[in-house]
Write a protein that holds these residues in place. Structure first.
Motif, PDB file in Angstrom:
ATOM      1  N   ASP A 176       0.818  -1.212   0.000  1.00  0.00           N
ATOM      2  CA  ASP A 176       0.000   0.000   0.000  1.00  0.00           C
ATOM      3  C   ASP A 176       0.851   1.262   0.000  1.00  0.00           C
ATOM      4  O   ASP A 176       0.418   2.314  -0.486  1.00  0.00           O
ATOM      5  N   CYS A 177       2.075   1.154   0.516  1.00  0.00           N
ATOM      6  CA  CYS A 177       2.938   2.341   0.610  1.00  0.00           C
ATOM      7  C   CYS A 177       3.722   2.603  -0.669  1.00  0.00           C
ATOM      8  O   CYS A 177       4.536   3.526  -0.706  1.00  0.00           O
ATOM      9  N   LEU A 178       3.478   1.809  -1.713  1.00  0.00           N
ATOM     10  CA  LEU A 178       4.114   2.074  -3.003  1.00  0.00           C
ATOM     11  C   LEU A 178       3.229   2.978  -3.860  1.00  0.00           C
ATOM     12  O   LEU A 178       3.119   2.805  -5.072  1.00  0.00           O
ATOM     13  N   SER A 179       2.584   3.917  -3.212  1.00  0.00           N
ATOM     14  CA  SER A 179       1.737   4.887  -3.909  1.00  0.00           C
ATOM     15  C   SER A 179       1.651   6.138  -3.056  1.00  0.00           C
ATOM     16  O   SER A 179       1.834   6.098  -1.834  1.00  0.00           O
ATOM     17  N   MET A 180       1.340   7.260  -3.695  1.00  0.00           N
ATOM     18  CA  MET A 180       1.196   8.498  -2.942  1.00  0.00           C
ATOM     19  C   MET A 180      -0.050   8.454  -2.064  1.00  0.00           C
ATOM     20  O   MET A 180      -0.039   8.959  -0.946  1.00  0.00           O
ATOM     21  N   CYS A 181      -1.146   7.838  -2.552  1.00  0.00           N
ATOM     22  CA  CYS A 181      -2.342   7.715  -1.713  1.00  0.00           C
ATOM     23  C   CYS A 181      -2.033   6.871  -0.482  1.00  0.00           C
ATOM     24  O   CYS A 181      -2.474   7.193   0.637  1.00  0.00           O
ATOM     25  N   GLY A 182      -1.288   5.788  -0.686  1.00  0.00           N
ATOM     26  CA  GLY A 182      -0.929   4.932   0.441  1.00  0.00           C
ATOM     27  C   GLY A 182      -0.041   5.646   1.437  1.00  0.00           C
ATOM     28  O   GLY A 182      -0.217   5.505   2.661  1.00  0.00           O
ATOM     29  N   MET A 183       0.918   6.442   0.938  1.00  0.00           N
ATOM     30  CA  MET A 183       1.796   7.174   1.841  1.00  0.00           C
ATOM     31  C   MET A 183       1.027   8.272   2.571  1.00  0.00           C
ATOM     32  O   MET A 183       1.298   8.553   3.738  1.00  0.00           O
ATOM     33  N   ALA A 184       0.064   8.888   1.888  1.00  0.00           N
ATOM     34  CA  ALA A 184      -0.752   9.901   2.559  1.00  0.00           C
ATOM     35  C   ALA A 184      -1.571   9.271   3.682  1.00  0.00           C
ATOM     36  O   ALA A 184      -1.716   9.849   4.771  1.00  0.00           O
ATOM     37  N   THR A 185      -2.102   8.062   3.440  1.00  0.00           N
ATOM     38  CA  THR A 185      -2.847   7.350   4.482  1.00  0.00           C
ATOM     39  C   THR A 185      -1.934   7.007   5.649  1.00  0.00           C
ATOM     40  O   THR A 185      -2.322   7.151   6.822  1.00  0.00           O
ATOM     41  N   GLU A 186      -0.711   6.571   5.339  1.00  0.00           N
ATOM     42  CA  GLU A 186       0.248   6.244   6.392  1.00  0.00           C
ATOM     43  C   GLU A 186       0.588   7.483   7.215  1.00  0.00           C
ATOM     44  O   GLU A 186       0.638   7.435   8.448  1.00  0.00           O
ATOM     45  N   VAL A 187       0.826   8.599   6.539  1.00  0.00           N
ATOM     46  CA  VAL A 187       1.150   9.844   7.244  1.00  0.00           C
ATOM     47  C   VAL A 187      -0.042  10.302   8.084  1.00  0.00           C
ATOM     48  O   VAL A 187       0.114  10.803   9.205  1.00  0.00           O
ATOM     49  N   SER A 188      -1.244  10.121   7.554  1.00  0.00           N
ATOM     50  CA  SER A 188      -2.451  10.474   8.307  1.00  0.00           C
ATOM     51  C   SER A 188      -2.515   9.716   9.628  1.00  0.00           C
ATOM     52  O   SER A 188      -2.834  10.290  10.676  1.00  0.00           O
ATOM     53  N   ALA A 189      -2.203   8.420   9.590  1.00  0.00           N
ATOM     54  CA  ALA A 189      -2.226   7.617  10.813  1.00  0.00           C
ATOM     55  C   ALA A 189      -1.073   7.981  11.743  1.00  0.00           C
ATOM     56  O   ALA A 189      -1.229   7.990  12.969  1.00  0.00           O
ATOM     57  N   MET A 190       0.083   8.304  11.186  1.00  0.00           N
ATOM     58  CA  MET A 190       1.243   8.674  11.999  1.00  0.00           C
ATOM     59  C   MET A 190       1.000   9.966  12.767  1.00  0.00           C
ATOM     60  O   MET A 190       1.307  10.080  13.954  1.00  0.00           O
ATOM     61  N   LEU A 191       0.445  10.964  12.039  1.00  0.00           N
ATOM     62  CA  LEU A 191       0.301  12.303  12.609  1.00  0.00           C
ATOM     63  C   LEU A 191      -1.098  12.582  13.144  1.00  0.00           C
ATOM     64  O   LEU A 191      -1.343  13.655  13.685  1.00  0.00           O
ATOM     65  N   ASP A 192      -2.024  11.634  12.945  1.00  0.00           N
ATOM     66  CA  ASP A 192      -3.420  11.819  13.354  1.00  0.00           C
ATOM     67  C   ASP A 192      -4.016  13.047  12.661  1.00  0.00           C
ATOM     68  O   ASP A 192      -4.617  13.918  13.284  1.00  0.00           O
ATOM     69  N   GLU A 193      -3.842  13.085  11.334  1.00  0.00           N
ATOM     70  CA  GLU A 193      -4.370  14.183  10.521  1.00  0.00           C
ATOM     71  C   GLU A 193      -5.337  13.621   9.480  1.00  0.00           C
ATOM     72  O   GLU A 193      -5.193  12.487   9.025  1.00  0.00           O
ATOM     73  N   ASP A 194      -6.320  14.433   9.087  1.00  0.00           N
ATOM     74  CA  ASP A 194      -7.262  14.020   8.047  1.00  0.00           C
ATOM     75  C   ASP A 194      -6.583  14.055   6.678  1.00  0.00           C
ATOM     76  O   ASP A 194      -5.730  14.920   6.411  1.00  0.00           O
TER      77      ASP A 194
END
Length: 823
Positions: A176-194
């Motif tokens: 899932d992290c081999l995409s920008m959408c996947g990385m955005a989702t990962e960052v969202s969970a890391m930082l607790d951001e929408d």
């Protein structure tokens, strides 16, 4: 995965400083390989305007131009003067705005611009094309800027090419992290951001352009090869350069812009993680008014010329996309075929969005030595549930960027539907397993950020029902969710505690202690520990000159990654010799290495091989570099023998002896400079100089000494304590004895005979000289001088006792060796 910071900002709120996000990546388990500045490889490149254009006096296709480059309009003396540039492009006129690289500029690919002279005319820079600036593949002429572009400003800043790219190392379990959408989702969970991800939608999908189902049908011969295949047709595309925003994002992701159709498919892959392929519909053969796409296994020996221009020979474990089941038009999951590629004449496009089996793609990629961005994603598993959605996104971008008309509907063959995994997560179980006071609300909120659907329990102790997203194949059990919660909460914040246990003290076993002791002694002796591959070349033993006898049958690797690692190693020395060669090639002259590891002896009728452990070492050069006041001798047999003696002494192994190695049995060792190592009558291994012919086979031309010992034998014979021997309190009597013996008689043989003849009074034997002389000693003879020490445990020896014992010893030794005392 290259993560564009500017692109990521449009999808989720991130810290102002990219380094803050890098620290969060590392904290939550994503390694960062590099942080790069896009545009950093372009310097001293400015916007400019053509002031004058005259034909070159000695060329029919070049022009001598005067360029306005703003504040850089100075000559070598610092006087105001337009910049003179010789240019071969044909697509510009006086007054055009363009891009000029000044003297001293650098361009992508580490190209440096210098003052030049083209056919006798000085040129103080270069007018640049888009390809030379790394923006796209257009090299038809120099880059022409809009009329309102400023003059004399830094091109990178004006173009807005400055971006930060975080190059992340993605583990195989996180496709899932081999995409920008996947990385955005990962960052969202890391930082607790929408997240605020907006995917483009098709504006005009109409039957007036045709229905895809009327133009294309799809057949999947084997669902194991392809889990889902969708096809969509877009018409009337206009091939050309991509919009600036699209080209910038493709560049930031690590690809080079080609044309708007290819760039859209690459962009959507980087955005969503779903590889796409665009076929030229006009190049796919038609039958009965339709294009018939068949996904099948390749035939043995079938050929396909891929997009890189290489002809590939296929095998039945590879999947191909075929034209009506006949000729392949693409290598499924890896690369398209040249016979259906997009070119300047393309009008209609057949868009593929599919899922192929990761195992088949991985084997295909490696067997053909053909790795692509698509194969990297398929090898880690692509989400089949999103194929249709991604196809819609690409069709919308074809509308937007290529002026295409989107035909109604798509063909969707889905023989293996993907079900989202469902499981219960017990908050109290999470806290018990992690040892961390993680709040239940934290667990639920962060899992939702990751894309999970969470049904909360009636209270903070009740289980939560979780439906994992289909693009997370690593989330199938409760423990997987526990790991996700813990890494987002912070493993480093867990307070260390001792595991609960009664009447149990931790510690190393005796065997573990002795194995560590082996490493400690060898490092103290001057060797450095190394670790070589367990994989080996099938010809390693042959190159070394070592017999296969006693080493079982080869344990072959079914699908080796490289040809020279096709089986498990049966000896450690070849790998260590390669390490010596590598060090020598990189300027390290003094190499002292050891390794403790396993070898693998297979058997004809056993499923599992034997895996005995050995400790092996190699040494070449000297112990240290020469100093102004000291020169170090080259390492030889006795240095390696000394290391082995240190090791055996530290393990308190007794009754050690070294026996000359039989050249027929030890063909990889140099005769006369090799010995078997024995203790208490058991063979431990060998030590000696590697044979020059063996060294040559490993690209070595310097002497190398080596040893190899059985770890099992060392551990069995090692002792915690040695039997106590009282320190001698009575004096000994030393007598020298010089024996003339045949050249073939070894020191070991003579010492054995002396010790046997010496009886209880002989306390020590030590060789201190070997002398050869054809006249004084004789042809084929040598003189060996020994120092003999006699001592009694209960009284001081008299001269008569010593003389009697010594004469008896000399008589027996001369008789048993056939030698004589040298006067």
């Amino acid at each position: 995965m290259r993560v564009s910071y500017e692109w990521l900002k449009t999808m989720v709120d991130v810290p102002e400083d990219p380094q803050d996000l890098v620290r969060e990546f590392v904290r939550t388990g994503t390694e960062v390989e590099a942080v790069e500045r896009v545009g950093a490889d372009i310097t001293r490149v400015v916007t400019s305007q053509v002031l004058e254009k005259v034909p070159h006096p000695d060329s029919d296709h070049m022009y001598v131009c005067k360029m306005d480059v703003g504040k850089y309009n100075v000559d070598e003396k610092g006087e105001p003067c337009p910049l003179q540039v010789v240019c071969g492009a044909q697509n510009f006129e006086v007054g055009d705005k363009t891009v000029t690289a000044l003297v001293g500029a650098t361009l992508p690919g580490d190209v440096k611009i210098k003052k030049g002279k083209l056919r006798g005319v000085d040129s103080f820079g270069m007018n640049c094309s888009s390809r030379e600036l790394g923006l796209d593949a257009d090299h038809s002429g120099i880059m022409i800027l809009p009329k309102d572009a400023p003059v004399g400003v830094d091109f990178v800043e004006w173009k807005g090419m400055s971006d930060t790219v975080i190059d992340c190392e993605i583990t195989p379990n996180r496709p899932d992290c081999l995409s920008m959408c996947g990385m955005a989702t990962e960052v969202s969970a890391m930082l607790d951001e929408d997240t605020h991800i907006e995917l483009p939608a098709i504006k005009n999908e109409s039957a007036e352009f045709g229905r895809t189902a009327d133009m294309v049908d799809v057949t999947i011969d084997d669902a194991e090869l392809c889990g889902r295949y969708t096809a969509r047709v877009v018409r009337n595309v206009k091939i050309g350069p991509s919009p600036e925003w699209l080209a910038k994002r493709v560049i930031a992701a690590g690809a080079r812009p080609i044309n708007n159709v290819v760039d859209v498919t690459n962009y959507v892959m980087f955005l969503t993680g779903q590889p796409l392929h665009a076929f030229d519909l006009g190049k796919v053969s038609e039958r009965d008014g339709k294009r018939h796409i068949v996904v099948r296994a390749a035939h043995e020996g079938e050929k396909l010329v891929t997009l890189d221009g290489q002809e590939r020979t296929l095998t039945p474990d590879m999947a191909v996309i075929t034209d009506d089941g006949n000729a392949p038009v693409a290598l499924a999951g890896v690369m398209g075929g040249l016979n259906s590629d997009i070119d300047d004449g393309t009008v209609d496009v057949l868009l593929e969005s599919a899922v192929f089996d990761k195992g088949h793609v991985s084997r295909t990629s490696r067997n053909l030595d053909l790795m692509s961005e698509a194969s990297i994603r398929y090898e880690r598993q692509v989400d089949g549930a999103r194929c249709a959605l991604v196809s819609d996104v690409a069709a919308a971008l074809f509308e937007q960027c290529c002026g295409a008309d989107v035909c109604e509907g798509m063909v969707d063959v889905y023989p293996a539907p993907v079900d989202a995994p469902q499981m219960d997560l017990r908050p109290d179980r999470v806290r018990a397993l992690t040892g961390a006071p993680i709040e239940t609300e934290f667990m639920a909120r962060r899992l939702e950020r990751l894309g999970c659907t969470v049904a909360r329990g009636v209270d903070e102790h009740a289980p939560m029902h979780v439906i994992a997203p289909t693009n997370r194949p690593d989330l199938t059990r409760e423990i997987d969710l526990v790991e996700e919660v813990l890494r987002l909460w912070g493993e480093g914040d867990v307070e260390p505690t001792l595991p609960a246990a009664k009447n149990h003290a931790g510690g190393l076993t005796v065997e573990q202690q002795r194995i560590r002791k082996i490493g400690q002694v060898l490092r103290a002796s001057g060797l450095s520990e190394t670790s070589t591959y367990n994989f080996a070349d099938s010809k390693d033993l042959e190159r070394l000159g070592m017999s296969e006898e006693g080493r079982g049958v080869p344990v072959k690797i079914m699908r080796p990654l490289v040809a020279d690692q096709s089986q498990m190693r049966r000896d450690m020395i070849p790998g260590l010799l390669r390490s010596v060669a590598y060090n020598l090639d990189h300027g390290v002259q003094n190499v002292h290495l050891y390794e403790v590891g396993r070898v693998f002896f297979g058997h004809e009728h056993k499923s599992q091989p034997d895996e005995p452990s050995y400790v092996a070492g190699v040494m070449c050069g000297a112990w240290n570099d020469d100093q102004w006041n000291r020169k170090y001798g080259k390492l030889d047999f006795f240095d390696a023998k000394g290391v082995v003696e240190n090791l055996l002494d530290a393990l308190r192994i007794t009754k050690v002896r070294f026996k000359a190695a039989d050249p027929k049995q030890y063909g990889w060792l140099q005769p006369g400079r090799a010995a078997e190592v024995l203790a208490q009558g058991e063979l431990l291994g060998w030590v000696g100089n590697i044979h020059p012919s063996s060294l040559k086979n490993f690209d070595l031309d310097v002497p190398v000494v080596a040893f190899e010992l059985s770890v099992k034998a060392l551990l069995r014979l090692a002792q915690r304590e040695l039997p106590y021997k009282e320190v001698p309190t009575l004096p000994g009597v030393s007598i020298d004895l010089a024996l003339v013996v045949d050249e073939g008689m070894t020191c070991e043989q003579v010492v054995q005979r002396i010790q046997s003849a010496g009886g209880k009074l002989l306390a020590d034997v030590r060789l201190f000289d070997v002398y050869r002389d054809k006249v004084r000693v004789g042809e084929g003879k040598k003189s060996m001088a020994f120092s003999l020490t006699y001592r009694a445990a209960d009284h001081t020896l008299t001269s008569e006792e010593v003389e009697k014992a010594h004469n008896k010893l000399v008589t027996k030794v001369m008789k048993s060796t056939g030698g004589e005392v040298r006067s």
